[in-house]
Design an enzyme around this catalytic site. Structure first.
Site, PDB file in Angstrom:
ATOM      1  N   LYS A 252      30.044 -12.318   5.349  1.00 53.24           N
ATOM      2  CA  LYS A 252      31.031 -12.078   6.403  1.00 53.24           C
ATOM      3  C   LYS A 252      30.434 -12.402   7.776  1.00 53.24           C
ATOM      4  CE  LYS A 252      34.234  -8.711   8.340  1.00 53.24           C
ATOM      5  NZ  LYS A 252      34.517  -7.269   8.517  1.00 53.24           N
TER       6      LYS A 252
ATOM      7  N   GLY B 122      34.193   6.466  16.655  1.00 50.55           N
ATOM      8  CA  GLY B 122      34.669   5.180  17.155  1.00 50.55           C
ATOM      9  C   GLY B 122      36.093   5.006  16.662  1.00 50.55           C
ATOM     10  N   ALA B 123      37.043   5.594  17.418  1.00 45.97           N
ATOM     11  CA  ALA B 123      38.431   5.625  16.950  1.00 45.97           C
ATOM     12  C   ALA B 123      39.259   4.588  17.694  1.00 45.97           C
ATOM     13  CB  ALA B 123      39.010   7.026  17.117  1.00 45.97           C
ATOM     14  N   GLY B 124      38.763   3.356  17.735  1.00 48.55           N
ATOM     15  CA  GLY B 124      39.539   2.246  18.286  1.00 48.55           C
ATOM     16  C   GLY B 124      40.579   1.820  17.267  1.00 48.55           C
TER      17      GLY B 124
ATOM     18  N   ASN C   7      31.104  -4.423  12.144  1.00 51.28           N
ATOM     19  CA  ASN C   7      30.845  -5.853  12.040  1.00 51.28           C
ATOM     20  C   ASN C   7      29.387  -6.156  12.355  1.00 51.28           C
ATOM     21  OD1 ASN C   7      32.666  -7.871  11.365  1.00 51.28           O
ATOM     22  ND2 ASN C   7      33.881  -7.493  13.208  1.00 51.28           N
TER      23      ASN C   7
ATOM     24  N   GLY D 266      39.141   2.279  13.593  1.00 45.72           N
ATOM     25  CA  GLY D 266      38.870   3.696  13.367  1.00 45.72           C
ATOM     26  C   GLY D 266      40.163   4.488  13.267  1.00 45.72           C
TER      27      GLY D 266
END
Lengths: 312, 312
Positions: free
Chosen positions: A187, A7-9, A105, A12
């Site tokens: 959180k 998950g290289a958003g 999250n 990431g």
């Protein structure tokens, strides 16, 4: 260390970049073809605290991960609703000894991860770092942050501490927590109040804070989170958590920002993570026999809004 | 018959006009100075099923009602939140024998009216007539409708029937009901689902009906209304009422309309009647010890929306 970022958003990419600069061998994995293609052709571009950075990082489409790939650690950084698909796609990468750190999250992701990874190898955490995606192959990284993490496997405290140290070597300010579920719930309360309420009311956090009913709504939602947390032996300090949530109202700090769910749904017409925030509390409430009507209703309203905006 | 219309907005003007044309002596009473002035100078103008009508009706500002004014019947037609102020202002008009018919939307108005009028003289009702206000002194009246009404005073059934007959003489299609609270709760369920949900989601009724969570939200809200009604010995047929509410989704009938609360708040930036619909159920729930979280939350959300739009 060989580290895959699954998950290289925006986030990431931040972690991949910092871990690469810290001397690790990083592999980015993502499902967005344009993004992967841009990074392959031109490297990962970042506005890194005002400096233009380009790093040629190995990157692969999640559907193309194979048995031959091998890493010591996988950091999970998908959107919550993409987690299971990601784990399914990268299954060939998950060997007997591969450690997996989840920094998503929301709450309850371990229920999904357990289906793919032995409990002994799972670490979960919570991060205060931020990041923004500017477009395919390009991110904007400002400010500082930190990570808390803990082992889910019994007797794995030393490995968790070593992992935190390893991440800190790249400047990620990670530390071991002996109560990560508390931090995650705390959180999640912020997300479970600011995200849904600002999205459905079409206001920023300061705007929410100026309404006559914000406090009552925040308090009721936090109490529902606390009730399900209690059933998991996590005792939230309710007044402290409410004050923590309501500190977001301050226009001098972050009050003028629209939370991520607002940006996802209202601005970019993307599906939200509501099922992994308020929706997760609803599911846990059903499981434990605890009523969570505000979380139920808010989840239903956000899904109705997704439907009315024809978001897929 | 001498009839005062207390609250001569769209609906009050329709009733005033029809009762005047039916041979009654009508006095319009309202708090909107421009509207009163226009009617005084130019008469009440109506587009009455496509025909332009002007009627010189007596009209007075509610603050100028005096002891010398005398009527047989007062029909209350204010917005719910203006009811108490209206009754306070027109107190000189309320003599020992004056009958009062309340046709406001929402539930629980008798609690307020009782403070000004002996129970024996109060009649409450429910109307299916519609009307639109085009501007000061001008209304648009289309279609047909009906009224159900009942006495609150014991042994006043005959008077209630006579009142219905009197109204019917002017074409208002009024009839006596021996279970008006059922009708009022049933209509309040429509308002308690369509109004708040369409307003907060920014959709028309058909749009609400197309969302995946509409049915669950409608059902939960109707069940809360039914639970407080039950505490008042009014037994709602829940599946029938839910089906009645959801019939509003049909785009072939009224589904493409935005409900009145949407028009009040989103279109015209006016305060809503939420405190007299879902908010009334919340108050009754507290009184009877019945949880009504969806009504609580929806009332809070609508008030937050009023605040964020700076409606006064």
């Amino acid at each position: 260390m060989k580290i895959a970022i699954a998950g290289a958003g925006a986030m990431g990419s931040r972690f991949g970049l910092m871990l690469h600069q810290g001397g690790n061998e990083v592999l980015l994995i993502d499902g967005w073809a344009d993004h992967v293609q841009q990074i392959k052709e031109h490297g990962l571009k970042a506005d890194f605290n005002g400096e233009e950075v380009v790093e040629k990082l190995p990157v692969v489409l999640q559907s193309e991960v194979g048995e031959e790939d091998q890493v010591d650690l996988i950091i999970l950084f998908t959107k919550a609703m993409q987690l299971e698909k990601m784990l399914t796609d990268i299954r060939p990468l998950i060997k007997e000894e591969t450690e997996v750190l989840c920094l998503l999250n929301g709450i309850g992701h371990e229920d999904i991860i357990e289906k793919f990874v032995p409990m002994a190898n799972i670490y979960i955490g919570n991060t205060m770092w931020t990041a923004g995606l500017e477009g395919p192959g390009k991110v904007k990284l400002f400010g500082s942050g930190s990570i808390e993490l803990q082992n889910l496997g019994e007797g794995k405290e030393e490995q968790a501490k070593a992992l935190a140290e390893k991440l800190s070597e790249s400047g990620l300010h990670a530390k071991f927590s002996d109560n990560i579920h508390y931090s995650i719930y705390r959180k999640a309360c912020v997300n479970g109040t600011m995200n849904g309420l600002c999205t459905i009311l079409d206001v920023n956090m300061a705007g929410l804070g100026q309404t006559s009913t914000a406090h009552k709504m925040v308090e009721t939602i936090v109490r529902e989170f606390a009730a399900v947390a209690e059933a998991e032996n996590i005792h939230l300090d309710i007044p402290e958590v409410i004050a923590h949530c309501e500190s977001c109202f301050d226009p001098e700090t972050i009050g003028l920002h629209y939370p991520s769910m607002y940006q996802d749904l209202i601005k970019n017409h993307r599906l939200t993570e509501i099922d992994y925030i308020n929706g997760a509390v609803s599911r846990k409430g059903k499981k434990y026999g605890i009523a969570t009507p505000y979380c139920d209703f808010l989840t239903e309203l956000i899904h109705a809004k997704e439907d009315s905006l024809q978001v897929k």
